[in-house]
Write a protein that holds these residues in place. Sequence first.
Motif, PDB file in Angstrom:
ATOM      1  N   ASP A  80       9.372 -19.830  21.897  1.00  0.00           N
ATOM      2  CA  ASP A  80      10.809 -19.210  22.916  1.00  0.00           C
ATOM      3  C   ASP A  80      10.218 -17.767  22.856  1.00  0.00           C
ATOM      4  OD1 ASP A  80      11.509 -21.466  23.919  1.00  0.00           O
ATOM      5  OD2 ASP A  80      12.562 -21.436  21.761  1.00  0.00           O
ATOM      6  N   VAL A  81      10.632 -16.975  23.216  1.00  0.00           N
ATOM      7  CA  VAL A  81      10.543 -15.274  23.865  1.00  0.00           C
ATOM      8  C   VAL A  81      11.918 -14.862  22.585  1.00  0.00           C
ATOM      9  CG1 VAL A  81      10.676 -13.106  24.466  1.00  0.00           C
ATOM     10  CG2 VAL A  81       9.515 -14.703  26.034  1.00  0.00           C
ATOM     11  N   LEU A  82      11.730 -14.303  21.844  1.00  0.00           N
ATOM     12  CA  LEU A  82      12.412 -13.556  20.299  1.00  0.00           C
ATOM     13  C   LEU A  82      13.130 -12.289  21.270  1.00  0.00           C
ATOM     14  CD1 LEU A  82      11.306 -14.850  17.305  1.00  0.00           C
ATOM     15  CD2 LEU A  82      12.885 -15.732  18.560  1.00  0.00           C
ATOM     16  N   ALA A  83      12.001 -11.786  21.791  1.00  0.00           N
ATOM     17  CA  ALA A  83      12.773  -9.807  21.817  1.00  0.00           C
ATOM     18  C   ALA A  83      10.729  -9.390  22.572  1.00  0.00           C
ATOM     19  CB  ALA A  83      12.465  -9.402  20.861  1.00  0.00           C
ATOM     20  N   GLU A  84      11.195  -8.552  23.260  1.00  0.00           N
ATOM     21  CA  GLU A  84      10.098  -7.535  24.035  1.00  0.00           C
ATOM     22  C   GLU A  84      10.344  -6.684  24.045  1.00  0.00           C
ATOM     23  OE1 GLU A  84      11.537  -8.261  28.473  1.00  0.00           O
ATOM     24  OE2 GLU A  84      10.086  -9.714  27.746  1.00  0.00           O
ATOM     25  N   GLY A  85       9.327  -5.973  24.157  1.00  0.00           N
ATOM     26  CA  GLY A  85       9.312  -4.087  23.510  1.00  0.00           C
ATOM     27  C   GLY A  85       8.886  -3.455  24.602  1.00  0.00           C
ATOM     28  N   PHE A  86       7.816  -2.208  25.001  1.00  0.00           N
ATOM     29  CA  PHE A  86       5.900  -1.406  25.391  1.00  0.00           C
ATOM     30  C   PHE A  86       6.348  -0.433  24.837  1.00  0.00           C
ATOM     31  CE2 PHE A  86       9.601  -1.244  28.570  1.00  0.00           C
ATOM     32  CZ  PHE A  86       9.435   0.302  29.139  1.00  0.00           C
ATOM     33  N   HIS A  87       5.805   0.366  24.923  1.00  0.00           N
ATOM     34  CA  HIS A  87       4.891   1.718  24.134  1.00  0.00           C
ATOM     35  C   HIS A  87       5.991   3.237  25.636  1.00  0.00           C
ATOM     36  CE1 HIS A  87       4.246   5.627  22.209  1.00  0.00           C
ATOM     37  NE2 HIS A  87       3.023   5.554  22.399  1.00  0.00           N
ATOM     38  N   ARG A  88       6.362   3.938  25.285  1.00  0.00           N
ATOM     39  CA  ARG A  88       6.949   4.658  26.424  1.00  0.00           C
ATOM     40  C   ARG A  88       6.758   6.204  26.183  1.00  0.00           C
ATOM     41  NH1 ARG A  88      11.025   1.041  25.260  1.00  0.00           N
ATOM     42  NH2 ARG A  88      11.670   0.313  26.828  1.00  0.00           N
ATOM     43  N   GLY A  89       5.184   6.252  25.432  1.00  0.00           N
ATOM     44  CA  GLY A  89       4.948   7.618  26.100  1.00  0.00           C
ATOM     45  C   GLY A  89       4.654   8.537  24.709  1.00  0.00           C
ATOM     46  N   ALA A  90       3.655   9.819  24.189  1.00  0.00           N
ATOM     47  CA  ALA A  90       3.496  10.172  22.892  1.00  0.00           C
ATOM     48  C   ALA A  90       4.686  10.136  21.965  1.00  0.00           C
ATOM     49  CB  ALA A  90       2.569  11.414  22.926  1.00  0.00           C
ATOM     50  N   GLY A  91       5.562   9.895  20.697  1.00  0.00           N
ATOM     51  CA  GLY A  91       6.432  10.127  19.870  1.00  0.00           C
ATOM     52  C   GLY A  91       7.629   9.477  20.463  1.00  0.00           C
ATOM     53  N   THR A  92       7.362   8.315  20.576  1.00  0.00           N
ATOM     54  CA  THR A  92       8.981   7.108  20.895  1.00  0.00           C
ATOM     55  C   THR A  92       7.903   5.664  20.213  1.00  0.00           C
ATOM     56  OG1 THR A  92       7.632   5.823  23.581  1.00  0.00           O
ATOM     57  CG2 THR A  92       8.958   8.121  23.375  1.00  0.00           C
ATOM     58  N   ALA A  93       9.029   5.245  20.233  1.00  0.00           N
ATOM     59  CA  ALA A  93       8.439   3.929  19.235  1.00  0.00           C
ATOM     60  C   ALA A  93       6.891   3.324  19.978  1.00  0.00           C
ATOM     61  CB  ALA A  93       9.113   3.099  19.333  1.00  0.00           C
ATOM     62  N   HIS A  94       6.078   2.472  18.996  1.00  0.00           N
ATOM     63  CA  HIS A  94       5.311   1.937  19.144  1.00  0.00           C
ATOM     64  C   HIS A  94       5.840   0.741  19.668  1.00  0.00           C
ATOM     65  CE1 HIS A  94       1.757   4.014  17.092  1.00  0.00           C
ATOM     66  NE2 HIS A  94       2.548   4.750  18.370  1.00  0.00           N
ATOM     67  N   ALA A  95       4.824  -0.243  20.943  1.00  0.00           N
ATOM     68  CA  ALA A  95       5.643  -1.309  21.582  1.00  0.00           C
ATOM     69  C   ALA A  95       6.153  -2.077  20.029  1.00  0.00           C
ATOM     70  CB  ALA A  95       4.723  -1.819  22.262  1.00  0.00           C
ATOM     71  N   GLU A  96       5.562  -2.060  19.308  1.00  0.00           N
ATOM     72  CA  GLU A  96       5.926  -3.783  18.151  1.00  0.00           C
ATOM     73  C   GLU A  96       7.427  -3.015  17.757  1.00  0.00           C
ATOM     74  OE1 GLU A  96       1.600  -2.792  17.512  1.00  0.00           O
ATOM     75  OE2 GLU A  96       2.875  -1.877  18.590  1.00  0.00           O
ATOM     76  N   ALA A  97       7.792  -1.873  17.615  1.00  0.00           N
ATOM     77  CA  ALA A  97       8.613  -1.638  16.825  1.00  0.00           C
ATOM     78  C   ALA A  97       9.306  -1.997  17.942  1.00  0.00           C
ATOM     79  CB  ALA A  97       8.241   0.369  16.332  1.00  0.00           C
ATOM     80  N   ASP A  98       9.306  -1.047  18.950  1.00  0.00           N
ATOM     81  CA  ASP A  98      10.711  -1.184  19.858  1.00  0.00           C
ATOM     82  C   ASP A  98      11.186  -2.711  20.382  1.00  0.00           C
ATOM     83  OD1 ASP A  98      11.783  -0.736  22.108  1.00  0.00           O
ATOM     84  OD2 ASP A  98      10.539  -1.026  23.770  1.00  0.00           O
ATOM     85  N   ALA A  99      10.073  -4.228  19.657  1.00  0.00           N
ATOM     86  CA  ALA A  99      10.306  -4.870  20.577  1.00  0.00           C
ATOM     87  C   ALA A  99      11.239  -5.720  18.848  1.00  0.00           C
ATOM     88  CB  ALA A  99       9.414  -6.089  20.272  1.00  0.00           C
ATOM     89  N   LEU A 100      11.682  -5.047  17.554  1.00  0.00           N
ATOM     90  CA  LEU A 100      11.490  -5.554  16.912  1.00  0.00           C
ATOM     91  C   LEU A 100      12.551  -4.656  16.659  1.00  0.00           C
ATOM     92  CD1 LEU A 100       8.558  -4.680  14.560  1.00  0.00           C
ATOM     93  CD2 LEU A 100       9.704  -7.352  14.366  1.00  0.00           C
ATOM     94  N   ALA A 101      13.245  -3.735  17.167  1.00  0.00           N
ATOM     95  CA  ALA A 101      14.557  -2.884  17.158  1.00  0.00           C
ATOM     96  C   ALA A 101      15.126  -4.023  18.192  1.00  0.00           C
ATOM     97  CB  ALA A 101      14.278  -1.397  17.669  1.00  0.00           C
ATOM     98  N   ARG A 102      14.566  -4.045  19.081  1.00  0.00           N
ATOM     99  CA  ARG A 102      15.430  -4.863  20.405  1.00  0.00           C
ATOM    100  C   ARG A 102      16.331  -6.351  19.274  1.00  0.00           C
ATOM    101  NH1 ARG A 102      15.736  -3.095  25.902  1.00  0.00           N
ATOM    102  NH2 ARG A 102      14.101  -1.424  25.570  1.00  0.00           N
ATOM    103  N   ALA A 103      15.277  -7.192  18.890  1.00  0.00           N
ATOM    104  CA  ALA A 103      15.258  -8.290  17.633  1.00  0.00           C
ATOM    105  C   ALA A 103      16.323  -8.153  17.480  1.00  0.00           C
ATOM    106  CB  ALA A 103      14.165  -9.007  17.674  1.00  0.00           C
TER     107      ALA A 103
END
Length: 364
Positions: free
Chosen positions: A45-68
């Motif tokens: 099951d999908v727990l969370a998702e994320g994506f990178h929004r450009g230089a200096g922002t959270a990487h996709a993995e960190a974004d997904a974990l933060a949303r979780a």
Amino acid sequence: MTAQEQRREAETAAMRRALALAATPGVPLGPNPRVGCVLLSPAGDVLAEGFHRGAGTAHAEADALARAAAAGVDVRGATAVVTLEPCNHTGRTGPCAQVLLGAGVARVVHAQSDPNPVAAGGASTLRAAGVEVESGLLAEESRLLNEVWTFAVEHGRPFVTWKLAATLDGRSAAPDGTSRWVSGTASRLDTHRLRALADTMLVGTGTILDDDPLLTVRDSDANPLPHQPLRAVMGLREVPATARVLNGDAETVLLRTRDPREALDRLFALDRQHVFLEGGPTLAGAFLRAGLVDEIVCYTAPFLLGGGRSAVADLGIGTITDAYRPRVVDVAVLEPVVAGETPDVRFTLRTDGVPVAVTREGDH
């Protein structure tokens, strides 16, 4: 369906979703790759998702974990499905491999391995810590998503797209110099669309002196877009202080060289990965002879001039067997958007890095 087949089905669906997230419109192009991440529970099951929004922002993995974390979701034992191998270095943000380890992720599935030697190694770090790692799921789709970034990293220079517009007989302007535009409005609008996909517009000083272009990306109403590519001018002649390319509409860099390789080295050092070459025939010929044109976009207008400026300078080709033959990858008819204009044809071609000088019969 076996448990293993169910897991593969869930991970493949998650990877397709991660690719879609990575391609979210509005994310600035370069210098970082586009990356998406989906976190799955052990049941798929999908727990969370994320994506990178450009230089200096959270990487996709960190974004997904933060949303979780924000949603109060426990990700211990989860699977992270990522379009690119988690990074293993500290830049503007910390290493994603360590972030995943700290969150208690048990399995990582990534598509493309990271070609950047500075950031690569995340998969090895995760495996060494006991995390199950699988690579290569939808790798080609991920590579295509970041085609230009991957090329730049692997070749140590920007990807170069040469754009030209010419009549059926290969003329870019009439003998008396009239009509800066031989193609129609639809082609010019399409050119702005392609400009927006690059991070650098490159011309020679001759183009600045002859045409005084703005070299900006504009919408269909001629309004500049919020994000503009770098404007680069190469050559040894002085650029007048009144030239429009020096206005405040976008950043401009002057490259005091006539050497295409040196110009690209300078731009690569500025974290530029995709050069849109719109210079005149002399500059185009120099890049072609050096084997530094990777893609050609040609707008062909359906009329003849019989004279005038050629689209490219003399390439030193004396016989048909030595003709330069880039590979056609797309042909499209651009229907007119202004009454009275005729359709143009857009050809998109790839050179595969072959310079004009070494093209001979049998090379193809």
